[in-house]
Design a protein around this motif. Structure first.
Motif, PDB file in Angstrom:
ATOM      1  N   ARG A   1      47.690 -10.564  36.295  1.00  0.00           N
ATOM      2  CA  ARG A   1      48.213 -10.087  35.008  1.00  0.00           C
ATOM      3  C   ARG A   1      49.590  -9.522  35.334  1.00  0.00           C
ATOM      4  N   GLU A   2      50.626 -10.210  34.899  1.00  0.00           N
ATOM      5  CA  GLU A   2      51.966  -9.833  35.310  1.00  0.00           C
ATOM      6  C   GLU A   2      52.918  -9.673  34.130  1.00  0.00           C
ATOM      7  N   GLU A   3      53.918  -8.848  34.337  1.00  0.00           N
ATOM      8  CA  GLU A   3      54.945  -8.649  33.334  1.00  0.00           C
ATOM      9  C   GLU A   3      55.801  -9.913  33.218  1.00  0.00           C
ATOM     10  N   VAL A   4      56.255 -10.185  32.010  1.00  0.00           N
ATOM     11  CA  VAL A   4      57.217 -11.261  31.781  1.00  0.00           C
ATOM     12  C   VAL A   4      58.553 -10.608  31.456  1.00  0.00           C
ATOM     13  N   LEU A   5      59.581 -10.999  32.194  1.00  0.00           N
ATOM     14  CA  LEU A   5      60.905 -10.400  32.069  1.00  0.00           C
ATOM     15  C   LEU A   5      61.835 -11.284  31.252  1.00  0.00           C
ATOM     16  N   LEU A   6      62.906 -10.688  30.797  1.00  0.00           N
ATOM     17  CA  LEU A   6      63.956 -11.450  30.135  1.00  0.00           C
ATOM     18  C   LEU A   6      65.031 -11.762  31.167  1.00  0.00           C
ATOM     19  N   ALA A   7      65.344 -13.033  31.357  1.00  0.00           N
ATOM     20  CA  ALA A   7      66.416 -13.449  32.260  1.00  0.00           C
ATOM     21  C   ALA A   7      67.649 -13.765  31.423  1.00  0.00           C
ATOM     22  N   VAL A   8      68.798 -13.248  31.859  1.00  0.00           N
ATOM     23  CA  VAL A   8      70.057 -13.483  31.144  1.00  0.00           C
ATOM     24  C   VAL A   8      71.110 -13.925  32.150  1.00  0.00           C
ATOM     25  N   PRO A   9      72.126 -14.659  31.719  1.00  0.00           N
ATOM     26  CA  PRO A   9      73.187 -15.070  32.657  1.00  0.00           C
ATOM     27  C   PRO A   9      73.958 -13.855  33.158  1.00  0.00           C
TER      28      PRO A   9
ATOM     29  N   ALA B   1      53.095  -6.393  24.667  1.00  0.00           N
ATOM     30  CA  ALA B   1      52.447  -7.702  24.795  1.00  0.00           C
ATOM     31  C   ALA B   1      53.251  -8.685  25.625  1.00  0.00           C
ATOM     32  N   CYS B   2      54.366  -8.227  26.212  1.00  0.00           N
ATOM     33  CA  CYS B   2      55.212  -9.153  26.969  1.00  0.00           C
ATOM     34  C   CYS B   2      54.689  -9.292  28.404  1.00  0.00           C
ATOM     35  N   HIS B   3      53.584  -9.985  28.543  1.00  0.00           N
ATOM     36  CA  HIS B   3      52.994 -10.221  29.842  1.00  0.00           C
ATOM     37  C   HIS B   3      52.256 -11.561  29.835  1.00  0.00           C
TER      38      HIS B   3
ATOM     39  N   LEU C   1      54.303 -17.280  23.859  1.00  0.00           N
ATOM     40  CA  LEU C   1      54.586 -15.851  23.999  1.00  0.00           C
ATOM     41  C   LEU C   1      55.832 -15.466  23.212  1.00  0.00           C
ATOM     42  N   LEU C   2      56.895 -16.263  23.314  1.00  0.00           N
ATOM     43  CA  LEU C   2      58.135 -15.979  22.588  1.00  0.00           C
ATOM     44  C   LEU C   2      57.877 -15.917  21.089  1.00  0.00           C
ATOM     45  N   ASP C   3      57.146 -16.892  20.566  1.00  0.00           N
ATOM     46  CA  ASP C   3      56.848 -16.920  19.131  1.00  0.00           C
ATOM     47  C   ASP C   3      56.013 -15.710  18.709  1.00  0.00           C
ATOM     48  N   ARG C   4      55.035 -15.310  19.554  1.00  0.00           N
ATOM     49  CA  ARG C   4      54.198 -14.154  19.226  1.00  0.00           C
ATOM     50  C   ARG C   4      55.013 -12.872  19.189  1.00  0.00           C
ATOM     51  N   LEU C   5      55.891 -12.682  20.181  1.00  0.00           N
ATOM     52  CA  LEU C   5      56.700 -11.467  20.242  1.00  0.00           C
ATOM     53  C   LEU C   5      57.605 -11.347  19.020  1.00  0.00           C
ATOM     54  N   PHE C   6      58.222 -12.448  18.628  1.00  0.00           N
ATOM     55  CA  PHE C   6      59.120 -12.416  17.466  1.00  0.00           C
ATOM     56  C   PHE C   6      58.326 -12.271  16.165  1.00  0.00           C
ATOM     57  N   ALA C   7      57.181 -12.945  16.074  1.00  0.00           N
ATOM     58  CA  ALA C   7      56.366 -12.851  14.861  1.00  0.00           C
ATOM     59  C   ALA C   7      55.873 -11.420  14.643  1.00  0.00           C
ATOM     60  N   SER C   8      55.630 -10.685  15.729  1.00  0.00           N
ATOM     61  CA  SER C   8      55.171  -9.290  15.597  1.00  0.00           C
ATOM     62  C   SER C   8      56.232  -8.411  14.948  1.00  0.00           C
ATOM     63  N   GLU C   9      57.491  -8.871  14.984  1.00  0.00           N
ATOM     64  CA  GLU C   9      58.590  -8.135  14.341  1.00  0.00           C
ATOM     65  C   GLU C   9      59.041  -8.807  13.045  1.00  0.00           C
TER      66      GLU C   9
END
Length: 316
Positions: free
Chosen positions: A159-167, A261-263, A200-208
């Protein structure tokens, strides 16, 4: 009704296309069509709906397919068990995984520990995993999404965290964390909807109450970090990738997402009524007994960002 008819029916049902099924089976299309028609006559009911060149399972075909899958899977298990009983090796273990990089290191270690095991690896999305398990094409699935179906058992591996990667140089480069609303208008590099990153991306955005902006959509999640590094967008990447040191070869900046929920939960799934070779049994034991496969989510309060500066959003 014979075994060949059932295997032909299974292929047509899976592909829902006579020409493609005939090509895969290595037979002529007219011959396959006649075989399916003969099977339908023997059963006494049409199994497909036909619309021009298109073909689709009807309710009777769907019902029949469940029994055909079960019967052929049992038969294949029996053949496999007999063959492996006289084999000096450990037999075969077949694994399906959404992202091959997720299991590459572990699989390499298993091969080194069990050189007599015949290992097969397939890349599949969640729906394809469920089908492969049902028909016995694979012994295990290493899944990042819940798999549903009869007789399935699973065990949590990580069970691991999911991070945001940016340039590098992005306005978030140097930030410790960010909210979903702050990145509502950012373009995302992600996968198609059948893969866990997109789900996961769709769920995170839908929650907002939001919908993500997708700039790049593909099938190979392993390429996301390269695309992000090239400046094509930002994206969600599991912490495993950062821990593996891939950012030294493909430089990106990492940011925590302020959303509980970002995991990702990675599970090992198998069919409890399926035959498992000695190789498969040893693989399951190997995978579930390794300490590094029981990581907990990191505590964000203990995180020390690589860069302490904080930048204001550009154009915000």
């Amino acid at each position: 009704m014979d075994l060949l008819q059932l295997r032909y029916f299974q292929a047509v049902a899976r592909l829902e296309h006579i020409s493609r099924a005939a090509e895969e089976l290595g037979i002529a299309q007219p011959s396959l069509s006649r075989t399916i028609a003969r099977l339908e006559r023997e059963i006494g009911s049409p199994l497909f709906e036909r619309h021009g060149r298109g073909i689709r399972l009807n309710e009777y075909g769907t019902m029949f397919l469940r029994h055909v899958d079960s019967a052929l899977s049992e038969l294949d298990d029996g053949i496999r068990a007999v063959r492996e009983a006289g084999d000096l090796g450990l037999g075969r273990v077949s694994i399906a995984c959404e992202t091959l990089l997720t299991i590459t290191t572990v699989l390499g270690s298993f091969r080194a520990a069990q050189p007599r095991a015949d290992v097969r690896l397939f890349q599949s999305d969640a729906a394809e995993m469920e089908r492969r398990l049902r028909v016995g094409e694979v012994d295990f699935c290493v899944a990042s999404q819940p798999l549903t179906g009869p007789n399935l058992e699973s065990i949590e591996l990580i069970r691991e965290e999911v991070l945001l990667a940016v340039p590098r140089g992005h306005w978030l480069d140097g930030r410790e964390s960010v909210t979903i609303r702050e990145i509502a208008d950012e373009p995302f590099v992600t996968t198609r909807k059948t893969h866990w990153q997109r789900a996961l991306l769709d769920r995170l955005f839908a929650s907002e109450g939001l919908t993500p902006v997708v700039s790049c959509e593909g099938d190979e999640a392993g390429a996301s970090q390269v695309l992000i590094s090239a400046g094509l967008g930002i994206g969600l990447i599991p912490a495993m990738s950062r821990q593996a040191g891939t950012d030294t070869r493909v430089p990106v900046a990492w940011v925590h997402v302020a959303a509980p929920a970002c995991h990702r939960v990675l599970t090992l799934v198998w069919r409890r009524d399926a035959y498992l070779s000695e190789a498969a049994l040893r693989f399951r034991e190997f995978l579930t007994s390794r300490p590094f496969m029981t990581h907990r989510l990191p505590d964000p309060r203990r995180h020390t960002p690589e860069r302490s500066s904080s930048r204001a959003p550009h154009g915000r």
